[in-house]
Design a protein around this motif. Structure first.
Motif, PDB file in Angstrom:
ATOM      1  N   LEU A   1       4.470  14.166  -3.084  1.00 33.87           N
ATOM      2  CA  LEU A   1       3.244  14.347  -3.870  1.00 33.87           C
ATOM      3  C   LEU A   1       2.494  13.019  -3.859  1.00 33.87           C
ATOM      4  CD1 LEU A   1       4.776  16.278  -6.905  1.00 33.87           C
ATOM      5  CD2 LEU A   1       3.572  17.228  -4.910  1.00 33.87           C
ATOM      6  N   ASP A   2       1.394  12.986  -3.137  1.00 35.34           N
ATOM      7  CA  ASP A   2       0.587  11.772  -3.021  1.00 35.34           C
ATOM      8  C   ASP A   2      -0.493  11.858  -4.099  1.00 35.34           C
ATOM      9  OD1 ASP A   2      -1.298   9.841  -2.388  1.00 35.34           O
ATOM     10  OD2 ASP A   2      -1.280  10.266  -0.231  1.00 35.34           O
ATOM     11  N   ALA A   3      -0.298  11.071  -5.155  1.00 37.08           N
ATOM     12  CA  ALA A   3      -1.186  11.148  -6.324  1.00 37.08           C
ATOM     13  C   ALA A   3      -2.090   9.912  -6.399  1.00 37.08           C
ATOM     14  CB  ALA A   3      -0.350  11.318  -7.590  1.00 37.08           C
ATOM     15  N   ALA A   4      -2.703   9.582  -5.265  1.00 35.43           N
ATOM     16  CA  ALA A   4      -3.528   8.363  -5.183  1.00 35.43           C
ATOM     17  C   ALA A   4      -4.686   8.369  -6.185  1.00 35.43           C
ATOM     18  CB  ALA A   4      -4.063   8.200  -3.756  1.00 35.43           C
ATOM     19  N   TYR A   5      -5.138   9.575  -6.564  1.00 35.47           N
ATOM     20  CA  TYR A   5      -6.314   9.666  -7.441  1.00 35.47           C
ATOM     21  C   TYR A   5      -5.967  10.241  -8.816  1.00 35.47           C
ATOM     22  CZ  TYR A   5      -8.542   8.842  -2.998  1.00 35.47           C
ATOM     23  OH  TYR A   5      -8.903   8.277  -1.795  1.00 35.47           O
ATOM     24  N   ALA A   6      -4.690  10.269  -9.156  1.00 37.34           N
ATOM     25  CA  ALA A   6      -4.234  10.943 -10.375  1.00 37.34           C
ATOM     26  C   ALA A   6      -4.972  10.477 -11.625  1.00 37.34           C
ATOM     27  CB  ALA A   6      -2.734  10.720 -10.554  1.00 37.34           C
TER      28      ALA A   6
ATOM     29  N   ARG B   1       1.958   6.550  -5.532  1.00 37.02           N
ATOM     30  CA  ARG B   1       0.778   6.101  -6.281  1.00 37.02           C
ATOM     31  C   ARG B   1       0.243   4.826  -5.628  1.00 37.02           C
ATOM     32  NH1 ARG B   1       1.173   8.969 -11.403  1.00 37.02           N
ATOM     33  NH2 ARG B   1      -0.690   7.832 -12.069  1.00 37.02           N
ATOM     34  N   THR B   2      -1.002   4.496  -5.928  1.00 38.13           N
ATOM     35  CA  THR B   2      -1.610   3.328  -5.299  1.00 38.13           C
ATOM     36  C   THR B   2      -2.367   2.462  -6.294  1.00 38.13           C
ATOM     37  OG1 THR B   2      -3.102   2.602  -3.540  1.00 38.13           O
ATOM     38  CG2 THR B   2      -3.712   4.613  -4.679  1.00 38.13           C
ATOM     39  N   PHE B   3      -2.448   1.188  -5.975  1.00 36.39           N
ATOM     40  CA  PHE B   3      -3.300   0.253  -6.717  1.00 36.39           C
ATOM     41  C   PHE B   3      -4.646   0.070  -6.017  1.00 36.39           C
ATOM     42  CE2 PHE B   3       0.770  -0.773  -8.599  1.00 36.39           C
ATOM     43  CZ  PHE B   3       0.457  -1.169  -9.900  1.00 36.39           C
ATOM     44  N   SER B   4      -4.859   0.835  -4.952  1.00 28.05           N
ATOM     45  CA  SER B   4      -6.077   0.621  -4.146  1.00 28.05           C
ATOM     46  C   SER B   4      -7.303   1.319  -4.710  1.00 28.05           C
ATOM     47  CB  SER B   4      -5.861   1.147  -2.723  1.00 28.05           C
ATOM     48  OG  SER B   4      -4.797   0.496  -2.095  1.00 28.05           O
ATOM     49  N   LYS B   5      -7.116   2.317  -5.559  1.00 28.13           N
ATOM     50  CA  LYS B   5      -8.264   3.109  -5.959  1.00 28.13           C
ATOM     51  C   LYS B   5      -8.714   2.694  -7.365  1.00 28.13           C
ATOM     52  CE  LYS B   5      -8.174   4.768  -1.952  1.00 28.13           C
ATOM     53  NZ  LYS B   5      -7.206   5.705  -1.437  1.00 28.13           N
TER      54      LYS B   5
ATOM     55  N   ASN C   1      -6.722  15.932  -3.130  1.00 34.84           N
ATOM     56  CA  ASN C   1      -6.742  15.555  -1.722  1.00 34.84           C
ATOM     57  C   ASN C   1      -7.963  14.698  -1.380  1.00 34.84           C
ATOM     58  OD1 ASN C   1      -5.852  15.660   1.041  1.00 34.84           O
ATOM     59  ND2 ASN C   1      -7.568  17.047   1.419  1.00 34.84           N
ATOM     60  N   ASN C   2      -7.770  13.828  -0.433  1.00 33.61           N
ATOM     61  CA  ASN C   2      -8.828  13.061   0.205  1.00 33.61           C
ATOM     62  C   ASN C   2      -8.902  13.573   1.633  1.00 33.61           C
ATOM     63  OD1 ASN C   2     -10.390  11.082   1.411  1.00 33.61           O
ATOM     64  ND2 ASN C   2      -8.770   9.535   1.416  1.00 33.61           N
ATOM     65  N   PRO C   3     -10.028  13.978   2.140  1.00 33.62           N
ATOM     66  CA  PRO C   3     -11.403  13.735   1.696  1.00 33.62           C
ATOM     67  C   PRO C   3     -12.084  14.858   0.909  1.00 33.62           C
ATOM     68  CG  PRO C   3     -11.455  14.572   3.930  1.00 33.62           C
ATOM     69  CD  PRO C   3     -10.012  14.583   3.496  1.00 33.62           C
TER      70      PRO C   3
ATOM     71  N   ARG D   1      -3.146  -4.651  -0.997  1.00 28.36           N
ATOM     72  CA  ARG D   1      -2.196  -3.679  -0.456  1.00 28.36           C
ATOM     73  C   ARG D   1      -1.016  -3.500  -1.396  1.00 28.36           C
ATOM     74  NH1 ARG D   1      -4.072  -0.898   0.875  1.00 28.36           N
ATOM     75  NH2 ARG D   1      -2.801   0.076   2.450  1.00 28.36           N
ATOM     76  N   LEU D   2      -1.109  -2.521  -2.253  1.00 24.91           N
ATOM     77  CA  LEU D   2      -0.029  -2.299  -3.207  1.00 24.91           C
ATOM     78  C   LEU D   2       0.051  -0.824  -3.598  1.00 24.91           C
ATOM     79  CD1 LEU D   2       2.133  -3.804  -4.867  1.00 24.91           C
ATOM     80  CD2 LEU D   2       0.434  -4.146  -6.654  1.00 24.91           C
ATOM     81  N   GLY D   3       1.253  -0.279  -3.510  1.00 19.76           N
ATOM     82  CA  GLY D   3       1.485   1.097  -3.933  1.00 19.76           C
ATOM     83  C   GLY D   3       2.926   1.226  -4.378  1.00 19.76           C
TER      84      GLY D   3
ATOM     85  N   LEU E   1       1.665  16.434   0.439  1.00 25.33           N
ATOM     86  CA  LEU E   1       0.576  17.045  -0.329  1.00 25.33           C
ATOM     87  C   LEU E   1      -0.194  15.971  -1.093  1.00 25.33           C
ATOM     88  CD1 LEU E   1      -0.858  19.569  -1.577  1.00 25.33           C
ATOM     89  CD2 LEU E   1       0.843  19.461  -3.395  1.00 25.33           C
ATOM     90  N   ALA E   2      -1.441  15.764  -0.723  1.00 25.66           N
ATOM     91  CA  ALA E   2      -2.294  14.879  -1.518  1.00 25.66           C
ATOM     92  C   ALA E   2      -2.915  15.726  -2.610  1.00 25.66           C
ATOM     93  CB  ALA E   2      -3.385  14.253  -0.659  1.00 25.66           C
ATOM     94  N   ASN E   3      -2.680  15.345  -3.855  1.00 24.34           N
ATOM     95  CA  ASN E   3      -3.190  16.131  -4.977  1.00 24.34           C
ATOM     96  C   ASN E   3      -3.704  15.169  -6.055  1.00 24.34           C
ATOM     97  OD1 ASN E   3      -3.707  18.668  -6.111  1.00 24.34           O
ATOM     98  ND2 ASN E   3      -1.865  18.551  -7.378  1.00 24.34           N
TER      99      ASN E   3
ATOM    100  N   GLY F   1       0.855  -1.180   0.000  1.00 26.94           N
ATOM    101  CA  GLY F   1       0.000   0.000   0.000  1.00 26.94           C
ATOM    102  C   GLY F   1       0.892   1.230   0.000  1.00 26.94           C
ATOM    103  N   SER F   2       0.381   2.356  -0.531  1.00 28.79           N
ATOM    104  CA  SER F   2       1.227   3.553  -0.480  1.00 28.79           C
ATOM    105  C   SER F   2       1.340   4.069   0.949  1.00 28.79           C
ATOM    106  CB  SER F   2       0.756   4.635  -1.449  1.00 28.79           C
ATOM    107  OG  SER F   2      -0.594   4.900  -1.307  1.00 28.79           O
ATOM    108  N   ASP F   3       0.419   3.676   1.815  1.00 30.33           N
ATOM    109  CA  ASP F   3       0.548   4.054   3.231  1.00 30.33           C
ATOM    110  C   ASP F   3       1.902   3.627   3.789  1.00 30.33           C
ATOM    111  OD1 ASP F   3      -1.972   5.099   3.215  1.00 30.33           O
ATOM    112  OD2 ASP F   3      -2.899   3.518   4.410  1.00 30.33           O
ATOM    113  N   GLU F   4       2.347   2.428   3.427  1.00 36.71           N
ATOM    114  CA  GLU F   4       3.643   1.958   3.926  1.00 36.71           C
ATOM    115  C   GLU F   4       4.766   2.906   3.471  1.00 36.71           C
ATOM    116  OE1 GLU F   4       5.551  -1.430   2.169  1.00 36.71           O
ATOM    117  OE2 GLU F   4       6.833  -1.724   3.905  1.00 36.71           O
TER     118      GLU F   4
HETATM  119  C1  LIG Z   1      -6.462   5.870  -0.478  1.00 39.80           C
HETATM  120  C2  LIG Z   1      -5.331   6.805  -0.354  1.00 39.80           C
HETATM  121  C3  LIG Z   1      -4.029   6.330  -0.363  1.00 39.80           C
HETATM  122  C4  LIG Z   1      -3.767   4.900  -0.670  1.00 39.80           C
HETATM  123  O1  LIG Z   1      -3.400   4.133   0.360  1.00 39.80           O
HETATM  124  P1  LIG Z   1      -2.969   2.627   0.103  1.00 39.80           P
HETATM  125  O2  LIG Z   1      -2.159   2.368   1.307  1.00 39.80           O
HETATM  126  O3  LIG Z   1      -2.168   2.569  -1.163  1.00 39.80           O
HETATM  127  O4  LIG Z   1      -4.216   1.817   0.018  1.00 39.80           O
HETATM  128  C5  LIG Z   1      -2.992   7.231  -0.268  1.00 39.80           C
HETATM  129  N1  LIG Z   1      -3.236   8.559  -0.185  1.00 39.80           N
HETATM  130  C6  LIG Z   1      -4.478   9.039  -0.225  1.00 39.80           C
HETATM  131  C7  LIG Z   1      -4.683  10.500  -0.211  1.00 39.80           C
HETATM  132  C8  LIG Z   1      -5.566   8.177  -0.286  1.00 39.80           C
HETATM  133  O5  LIG Z   1      -6.796   8.661  -0.293  1.00 39.80           O
END
Ligand SMILES: *Cc1c(COP(=O)(O)O)cnc(C)c1O
Length: 369
Positions: A192-197, A222-226, A165-167, A234-236, A161-163, A93-96
């Motif tokens: 640069l957290d591009a989880a939703y790019a 980047r993430t594979f979660s979205k 951003n969530n939420p 869990r992959l990023g 920076l989430a770009n 996950g990108s969280d890691e």
């Molecule tokens: C969902 C999300 C992540 C992704 O997390 P994972 O650990 O890859 O599932 C990262 N950053 C933001 C802003 C998110 O919303």
């Protein structure tokens, strides 16, 4: 034994650990009957690519450790995105990866900045590393570059920076990201957290590939979660300058990505048609859901992601918590965002056509009660 005696006779976490508020994930059960629309964690309603599912199911040799360098997956990501595979690290996950950055660059006495409604994992990662979170206020629920720059001190180590951003679902144009980077001292790492790019359809948006490729103080996650629909595996991944990749590789778990996730990830990233379908679904439903909820008289923050932030009237009788309970009892599970300082809002992931229609209908009933 009294409480202090007990505490003296057992292991005690480092100072600050027990002051961290744990991350509360989106609920995955409704309080209603069998029907469930899980719209609480921004997962795609389309599920993973069938090819990813097939690759996951074909994973064998479970007795063997995975490839600790995720070489094939890094090669696939590099091919698709036009990157140097040596400058990618894959993570659980990108969280890691966000946590690795914090552990590697932040310690007691250091500061790290994120914006007011920024993704909560940043705060947890900063505190867990022993650092001090510094919050930059937003304007209209949008990152304010000047507010971030104004909070930089000689103790600042990282800016998250989430770009988008969530939420909130809002974004800043790439010009602004570049202005932020240019304004930071060169020793400050910009994440640069591009989880939703993949979801963003704006000409002035960029995930940050170019900056992470050229600047010495920028990484992109980047993430594979979205959009890829692989949250359960869990992959990023992270992309950045060689020296940062080297530092993170020294402290990550040697087998941090499992074999099934790698196999699925390779198939998923190569199935561009499936990603395009997911983008198209979102392009259809994001504006529709926004308009229909606004037509009910609720305010919706303009989103470029695959979710919307719905605001309930301040001080009105119709609270977000009441709406959440009402929706949940009818099978629609959204996300309360009080932990983000948004007690009057709910976040809703864009779902299937049926889920989207159900939420709008249930919200309409709720507002009429
Ligand atoms: C969902 C999300 C992540 C992704 O997390 P994972 O650990 O890859 O599932 C990262 N950053 C933001 C802003 C998110 O919303």
């Amino acid at each position: 034994m009294t409480a202090p005696d007990r505490a003296a006779n057992r292991p005690v976490p480092r100072p600050g650990i027990l002051e961290i508020a744990p991350y509360i994930p989106g609920r995955s059960k409704s309080t209603g009957g069998a029907k469930l629309h899980k719209l609480s964690s921004n997962e795609t309603p389309l599920g993973p690519s069938p090819r990813a599912l097939e690759a996951y199911r074909a994973t064998t040799s479970l007795e063997r450790y995975p490839d600790g360098s995720s070489a094939d997956l890094r090669a696939a990501i590099a091919r698709v995105h036009g990157l140097n595979a040596d400058r990618i690290i894959c993570g659980n996950g990108s969280d890691e990866l966000l946590e690795l950055v914090a552990r590697a660059y932040i310690g007691p006495g250091d500061e790290a900045i994120y914006s007011e409604y920024g993704f909560l994992v940043y705060k947890i990662a900063i505190l867990a590393a022993g650092g001090t979170p510094v919050v930059a206020p937003e304007k209209d629920h949008t990152t304010d570059v000047d507010a971030i720059l104004a909070r930089v001190t000689d103790r600042t180590k990282v800016v998250f920076l989430a770009n988008p951003n969530n939420p909130t679902g809002t974004y800043i144009p790439f010009d602004e990201v570049k202005r932020l980077q240019a304004g930071l001292p060169p020793q400050v790492l910009l994440v640069l957290d591009a989880a939703y790019a993949e979801y963003v359809r704006r000409n002035d948006y960029e995930a940050g590939v170019e900056l992470a490729a050229t600047a010495e103080n920028v990484v992109m996650t980047r993430t594979f979660s979205k959009i890829y629909g692989l949250a359960a595996l869990r992959l990023g991944w992270i992309y950045g300058p060689e020296h940062v990749i080297d530092a993170l590789n020294r402290i990550r778990g040697p087998f941090n990505v499992n074999s099934a996730a790698m196999a699925a990830g390779i198939a998923a990233v190569e199935d561009r048609g499936f990603v395009e379908d997911a983008v198209r679904h979102n392009e259809t439903w994001l504006p529709r859901v926004t308009e229909e909820i606004e037509a009910l008289g609720l305010k919706v923050t303009p989103s470029v992601g695959n979710f919307v932030l719905i605001h309930f009237p301040e001080g009105g009788g119709k609270t977000a918590a009441d709406a959440d309970a009402y929706l949940s009892a009818r099978g629609c599970v959204l996300r309360q965002v009080g932990a983000y300082g948004l007690p009057n809002a709910l976040r809703m992931s864009i779902g299937t056509e049926e889920a989207n229609r159900d939420v709008v209908a249930v919200l309409k009933d709720f507002l009429a009660t």
